[in-house]
Design a protein around this motif. Sequence first.
Motif, PDB file in Angstrom:
ATOM      1  N   THR A   1       0.835  -1.206   0.000  1.00 27.18           N
ATOM      2  CA  THR A   1       0.000   0.000   0.000  1.00 27.18           C
ATOM      3  C   THR A   1       0.865   1.250   0.000  1.00 27.18           C
ATOM      4  O   THR A   1       0.628   2.194  -0.763  1.00 27.18           O
ATOM      5  CB  THR A   1      -0.941  -0.001   1.220  1.00 27.18           C
ATOM      6  OG1 THR A   1      -1.825  -1.120   1.105  1.00 27.18           O
ATOM      7  CG2 THR A   1      -1.760   1.274   1.298  1.00 27.18           C
TER       8      THR A   1
ATOM      9  N   ARG B   1       2.619   1.730  -3.402  1.00 24.00           N
ATOM     10  CA  ARG B   1       1.710   2.215  -4.459  1.00 24.00           C
ATOM     11  C   ARG B   1       1.545   3.739  -4.412  1.00 24.00           C
ATOM     12  O   ARG B   1       1.281   4.361  -5.432  1.00 24.00           O
ATOM     13  CB  ARG B   1       0.342   1.555  -4.330  1.00 24.00           C
ATOM     14  CG  ARG B   1       0.315   0.110  -4.741  1.00 24.00           C
ATOM     15  CD  ARG B   1      -1.125  -0.388  -4.741  1.00 24.00           C
ATOM     16  NE  ARG B   1      -1.223  -1.819  -4.827  1.00 24.00           N
ATOM     17  CZ  ARG B   1      -1.082  -2.528  -5.935  1.00 24.00           C
ATOM     18  NH1 ARG B   1      -0.811  -1.926  -7.067  1.00 24.00           N
ATOM     19  NH2 ARG B   1      -1.208  -3.837  -5.914  1.00 24.00           N
TER      20      ARG B   1
ATOM     21  N   GLU C   1       2.314   0.618 -12.364  1.00 25.61           N
ATOM     22  CA  GLU C   1       1.282   0.308 -11.380  1.00 25.61           C
ATOM     23  C   GLU C   1       1.391  -1.115 -10.824  1.00 25.61           C
ATOM     24  O   GLU C   1       0.724  -1.472  -9.866  1.00 25.61           O
ATOM     25  CB  GLU C   1      -0.121   0.540 -11.952  1.00 25.61           C
ATOM     26  CG  GLU C   1      -0.500  -0.367 -13.094  1.00 25.61           C
ATOM     27  CD  GLU C   1      -0.024   0.091 -14.467  1.00 25.61           C
ATOM     28  OE1 GLU C   1      -0.306  -0.623 -15.438  1.00 25.61           O
ATOM     29  OE2 GLU C   1       0.629   1.136 -14.583  1.00 25.61           O
TER      30      GLU C   1
ATOM     31  N   THR D   1       2.806  -3.734  -8.582  1.00 21.61           N
ATOM     32  CA  THR D   1       3.568  -3.743  -7.328  1.00 21.61           C
ATOM     33  C   THR D   1       3.199  -4.986  -6.536  1.00 21.61           C
ATOM     34  O   THR D   1       2.022  -5.293  -6.388  1.00 21.61           O
ATOM     35  CB  THR D   1       3.238  -2.497  -6.480  1.00 21.61           C
ATOM     36  OG1 THR D   1       3.522  -1.335  -7.252  1.00 21.61           O
ATOM     37  CG2 THR D   1       4.041  -2.459  -5.207  1.00 21.61           C
TER      38      THR D   1
ATOM     39  N   GLY E   1      -0.363  -7.577  -3.046  1.00 18.58           N
ATOM     40  CA  GLY E   1      -0.329  -6.778  -4.268  1.00 18.58           C
ATOM     41  C   GLY E   1      -0.633  -7.597  -5.505  1.00 18.58           C
ATOM     42  O   GLY E   1      -1.496  -8.464  -5.494  1.00 18.58           O
TER      43      GLY E   1
END
Length: 67
Positions: free
Chosen positions: A17, A20, A40, A42, A57
């Motif tokens: 998180t 990102r 994007e 991850t 992820g």
Amino acid sequence: MQTDPQEIQRVLDAAVTKARRNHQGAPASYIPELANVPLEVTSAAVTLLDGTTLRAGDADAPPFTFQ
């Protein structure tokens, strides 16, 4: 030392998180495999000594380089 897979999973989820949200920098263009990875994507994964694998992820995304 006893490992708590649920706590490790929480840490992995929190790390992804946080990653990102980081939009600083750019992929290394001199490494073709990195230059072609969508920004994007991850993920993080850890395999415990007992063989349990914890993932967070985009771990199910197509394989990509990790450097």
